[in-house]
Motif scaffolding. Structure first.
Motif, PDB file in Angstrom:
ATOM      1  N   ILE A  93     -61.133 -40.886 -26.784  1.00 10.26           N
ATOM      2  CA  ILE A  93     -60.561 -41.938 -25.936  1.00 10.26           C
ATOM      3  C   ILE A  93     -61.481 -43.159 -25.892  1.00 10.26           C
ATOM      4  CG2 ILE A  93     -59.991 -42.562 -23.552  1.00 10.26           C
ATOM      5  CD1 ILE A  93     -59.000 -39.676 -23.193  1.00 10.26           C
ATOM      6  N   ILE A  94     -62.765 -42.901 -25.731  1.00  5.14           N
ATOM      7  CA  ILE A  94     -63.727 -44.003 -25.633  1.00  5.14           C
ATOM      8  C   ILE A  94     -63.753 -44.819 -26.925  1.00  5.14           C
ATOM      9  CG2 ILE A  94     -66.202 -44.513 -25.587  1.00  5.14           C
ATOM     10  CD1 ILE A  94     -66.476 -42.428 -23.390  1.00  5.14           C
ATOM     11  N   ILE A  95     -63.799 -44.147 -28.057  1.00  4.29           N
ATOM     12  CA  ILE A  95     -63.887 -44.863 -29.326  1.00  4.29           C
ATOM     13  C   ILE A  95     -62.585 -45.579 -29.659  1.00  4.29           C
ATOM     14  CG2 ILE A  95     -64.239 -44.584 -31.813  1.00  4.29           C
ATOM     15  CD1 ILE A  95     -66.149 -42.296 -31.136  1.00  4.29           C
ATOM     16  N   ASN A  96     -61.456 -44.974 -29.267  1.00  5.20           N
ATOM     17  CA  ASN A  96     -60.156 -45.584 -29.561  1.00  5.20           C
ATOM     18  C   ASN A  96     -59.764 -46.666 -28.566  1.00  5.20           C
ATOM     19  OD1 ASN A  96     -59.014 -44.708 -31.952  1.00  5.20           O
ATOM     20  ND2 ASN A  96     -58.339 -42.773 -31.071  1.00  5.20           N
ATOM     21  N   GLU A  97     -59.970 -46.390 -27.266  1.00 12.70           N
ATOM     22  CA  GLU A  97     -59.462 -47.276 -26.227  1.00 12.70           C
ATOM     23  C   GLU A  97     -60.558 -48.153 -25.607  1.00 12.70           C
ATOM     24  OE1 GLU A  97     -57.226 -45.029 -23.400  1.00 12.70           O
ATOM     25  OE2 GLU A  97     -56.069 -43.965 -24.934  1.00 12.70           O
ATOM     26  N   ASP A  98     -61.592 -47.515 -25.070  1.00 13.49           N
ATOM     27  CA  ASP A  98     -62.646 -48.290 -24.412  1.00 13.49           C
ATOM     28  C   ASP A  98     -63.346 -49.217 -25.397  1.00 13.49           C
ATOM     29  OD1 ASP A  98     -61.940 -46.886 -22.239  1.00 13.49           O
ATOM     30  OD2 ASP A  98     -63.783 -45.769 -22.001  1.00 13.49           O
ATOM     31  N   TYR A  99     -63.560 -48.721 -26.614  1.00 13.10           N
ATOM     32  CA  TYR A  99     -64.210 -49.553 -27.612  1.00 13.10           C
ATOM     33  C   TYR A  99     -63.349 -50.780 -27.920  1.00 13.10           C
ATOM     34  CZ  TYR A  99     -66.222 -51.172 -31.976  1.00 13.10           C
ATOM     35  OH  TYR A  99     -66.763 -51.961 -32.944  1.00 13.10           O
ATOM     36  N   SER A 100     -62.032 -50.567 -27.986  1.00 13.85           N
ATOM     37  CA  SER A 100     -61.119 -51.684 -28.249  1.00 13.85           C
ATOM     38  C   SER A 100     -61.220 -52.740 -27.154  1.00 13.85           C
ATOM     39  CB  SER A 100     -59.684 -51.172 -28.349  1.00 13.85           C
ATOM     40  OG  SER A 100     -58.783 -52.228 -28.561  1.00 13.85           O
ATOM     41  N   LYS A 101     -61.321 -52.300 -25.899  1.00 13.15           N
ATOM     42  CA  LYS A 101     -61.462 -53.234 -24.777  1.00 13.15           C
ATOM     43  C   LYS A 101     -62.778 -54.000 -24.872  1.00 13.15           C
ATOM     44  CE  LYS A 101     -58.775 -50.280 -21.651  1.00 13.15           C
ATOM     45  NZ  LYS A 101     -58.829 -49.410 -20.449  1.00 13.15           N
ATOM     46  N   ILE A 102     -63.819 -53.300 -25.281  1.00 11.45           N
ATOM     47  CA  ILE A 102     -65.127 -53.944 -25.396  1.00 11.45           C
ATOM     48  C   ILE A 102     -65.107 -54.998 -26.501  1.00 11.45           C
ATOM     49  CG2 ILE A 102     -67.529 -53.544 -26.093  1.00 11.45           C
ATOM     50  CD1 ILE A 102     -67.376 -50.890 -24.587  1.00 11.45           C
ATOM     51  N   VAL A 103     -64.414 -54.705 -27.595  1.00 12.42           N
ATOM     52  CA  VAL A 103     -64.284 -55.693 -28.675  1.00 12.42           C
ATOM     53  C   VAL A 103     -63.561 -56.939 -28.168  1.00 12.42           C
ATOM     54  CG1 VAL A 103     -63.163 -56.173 -30.884  1.00 12.42           C
ATOM     55  CG2 VAL A 103     -64.375 -54.008 -30.550  1.00 12.42           C
ATOM     56  N   ASP A 104     -62.519 -56.727 -27.336  1.00 10.18           N
ATOM     57  CA  ASP A 104     -61.797 -57.867 -26.754  1.00 10.18           C
ATOM     58  C   ASP A 104     -62.713 -58.688 -25.855  1.00 10.18           C
ATOM     59  OD1 ASP A 104     -59.481 -57.127 -28.040  1.00 10.18           O
ATOM     60  OD2 ASP A 104     -58.652 -56.055 -26.321  1.00 10.18           O
ATOM     61  N   MET A 105     -63.554 -58.008 -25.087  1.00 12.62           N
ATOM     62  CA  MET A 105     -64.491 -58.709 -24.214  1.00 12.62           C
ATOM     63  C   MET A 105     -65.522 -59.483 -25.030  1.00 12.62           C
ATOM     64  SD  MET A 105     -65.252 -55.950 -21.169  1.00 12.62           S
ATOM     65  CE  MET A 105     -66.238 -57.131 -20.240  1.00 12.62           C
ATOM     66  N   GLN A 106     -65.906 -58.923 -26.166  1.00 14.28           N
ATOM     67  CA  GLN A 106     -66.907 -59.580 -27.001  1.00 14.28           C
ATOM     68  C   GLN A 106     -66.383 -60.914 -27.530  1.00 14.28           C
ATOM     69  OE1 GLN A 106     -68.249 -57.244 -30.300  1.00 14.28           O
ATOM     70  NE2 GLN A 106     -69.764 -58.741 -30.962  1.00 14.28           N
ATOM     71  N   GLU A 107     -65.067 -60.980 -27.753  1.00 12.06           N
ATOM     72  CA  GLU A 107     -64.469 -62.195 -28.310  1.00 12.06           C
ATOM     73  C   GLU A 107     -64.627 -63.399 -27.374  1.00 12.06           C
ATOM     74  OE1 GLU A 107     -60.478 -61.290 -29.336  1.00 12.06           O
ATOM     75  OE2 GLU A 107     -61.009 -60.035 -31.056  1.00 12.06           O
ATOM     76  N   VAL A 108     -64.715 -63.134 -26.064  1.00 13.09           N
ATOM     77  CA  VAL A 108     -64.858 -64.243 -25.104  1.00 13.09           C
ATOM     78  C   VAL A 108     -66.241 -64.268 -24.463  1.00 13.09           C
ATOM     79  CG1 VAL A 108     -62.395 -64.248 -24.584  1.00 13.09           C
ATOM     80  CG2 VAL A 108     -63.926 -62.875 -23.170  1.00 13.09           C
ATOM     81  N   ALA A 109     -67.093 -63.310 -24.835  1.00 15.26           N
ATOM     82  CA  ALA A 109     -68.402 -63.177 -24.184  1.00 15.26           C
ATOM     83  C   ALA A 109     -69.262 -64.430 -24.306  1.00 15.26           C
ATOM     84  CB  ALA A 109     -69.158 -61.976 -24.753  1.00 15.26           C
ATOM     85  N   GLU A 110     -69.135 -65.131 -25.432  1.00 17.87           N
ATOM     86  CA  GLU A 110     -70.015 -66.284 -25.653  1.00 17.87           C
ATOM     87  C   GLU A 110     -69.554 -67.541 -24.928  1.00 17.87           C
ATOM     88  OE1 GLU A 110     -70.996 -66.935 -29.690  1.00 17.87           O
ATOM     89  OE2 GLU A 110     -71.851 -64.944 -29.965  1.00 17.87           O
TER      90      GLU A 110
END
Length: 345
Positions: A104-121
């Motif tokens: 779940i973490i690698i499939n779902e939570d990781y996907s959310k983190i990637v989305d957050m990374q896109e706006v992190a900067e």
């Protein structure tokens, strides 16, 4: 500035292909489950290496999918052990639960983190939120893993099995990689806090917002000084001071921006405003109403503004080039640091 990749490092429990069968001894049962370590650990290590040594998003995602498949396969195989060890299924159930959480973490939570990374900067707050979320996910994985480790020890104690302590070679590499990314992240935040403030300063310059320039220059100087103080308390990573020194140079550059560049910009904008006001005032008057003193003063201001514009453009060019070189150098140092210290075998 280019994106700095941040890794979601997860320490996965490992297990091998298991089939529904009875085990003669509890040791055989534990060993059978432990053999699942090869498939998942190797795929986890491939994933970590790919993030550390590759810039290909497609390759990184492919290794992530292979990791997920190995977890799914291990979970399915372990689930076939309906009776566990002679009806004792507690440890088996803990392993399956852990693998389910990992998936779940690698499939779902990781996907959310990637989305957050896109706006992190976009802001320092966004970057902190992204890193905090990533760390919370890692902490969740660690907590789930601790349950499995405790379950293994409980099973071993129940059946008088002596467990061999010590990390595997892959475990040691994963631990080292986690330390590398953690060190990189700590220095990145020091660098990024100044970098995003400098971006805000430049926006204020573009808008000719003197108050905004003063405020961001003051913040930039504060963050640069705070960062330099923090660096004095940090040690090189395994005698490698390259990223530490690169970060120090970047903060010194940002101090120059705050101390030298910003005041010159403000002086230019103030003079330019005065020039425009004088020009407007003179243009409103008819030729006969303009005094010689006013005309002479304006002509001198024209000479002054032409020189100041030339000097201002030269200063902008120099500072922009120096900053771009510094940012590129920091990014390169960060990439090389990770590549150098995360094993590639």
């Amino acid at each position: 500035m280019k994106n700095i990749s941040f890794l979601l490092v997860c320490f996965l429990l490992t297990a091998n292909n298991l089939f529904s069968q009875d085990f003669k001894t509890p040791v055989e049962y534990l060993n059978y489950i432990s053999k699942e370590e090869d498939a998942i650990s190797k795929n986890m290590w491939k994933y970590t290496k790919t993030i550390a040594h590759s810039k290909s998003a497609r390759k990184i995602d492919a290794t992530r999918k292979n990791l997920v498949k190995s977890i799914q396969l291990a979970k399915a195989n372990i689930a076939k052990l309906k009776n566990g060890y002679k009806g004792d299924t507690e440890y088996k159930d803990q392993v399956i639960n852990y693998l389910s959480v990992s998936e779940i973490i690698i499939n779902e939570d990781y996907s959310k983190i990637v989305d957050m990374q896109e706006v992190a900067e976009q802001s320092y707050d966004f970057m902190e939120a992204y890193i905090m979320t990533r760390d919370l996910v890692n902490a969740r994985m660690d907590k789930e893993h601790e349950v499995v480790v405790a379950g293994q020890k409980k099973f071993a104690e129940k059946y008088n099995i002596t467990l061999t302590e010590g990390d595997s070679e892959l475990g040691k590499k994963m631990k080292l990689s986690n330390e590398v990314f953690s060190y990189h992240t700590e220095l990145f935040l020091v660098f990024f806090k100044c970098n995003i403030t400098d971006i805000m300063l430049l926006k204020a310059v573009e808008q000719k917002d003197i108050a905004g320039i003063q405020q961001n220059a003051s913040s930039l100087l504060l963050y640069a000084d705070e960062g330099l103080q923090k660096l004095t308390q940090m040690q090189p990573f395994k005698k490698d001071a390259t990223l530490l020194e690169s970060t120090k140079k970047s903060l010194e550059m940002y101090k120059k921006v705050a101390n030298e560049y910003a005041p010159e910009v403000i002086n230019f904008l103030l003079f330019n405003t005065k020039f425009e006001e004088t020009k407007t005032s003179l243009e409103r008057k008819s030729d006969k109403d303009r005094t010689k003193e006013e005309i002479d003063n304006f002509n001198q201001m024209v000479k002054d503004i032409n020189k100041k514009v030339n000097d201002y453009n030269k200063m902008n060019t120099k500072f922009n080039q120096d900053k771009n070189n510094m940012i590129n150098q920091w990014n390169a140092s960060g990439d090389q640091f990770i590549s150098r210290h995360v094993p590639n075998d």
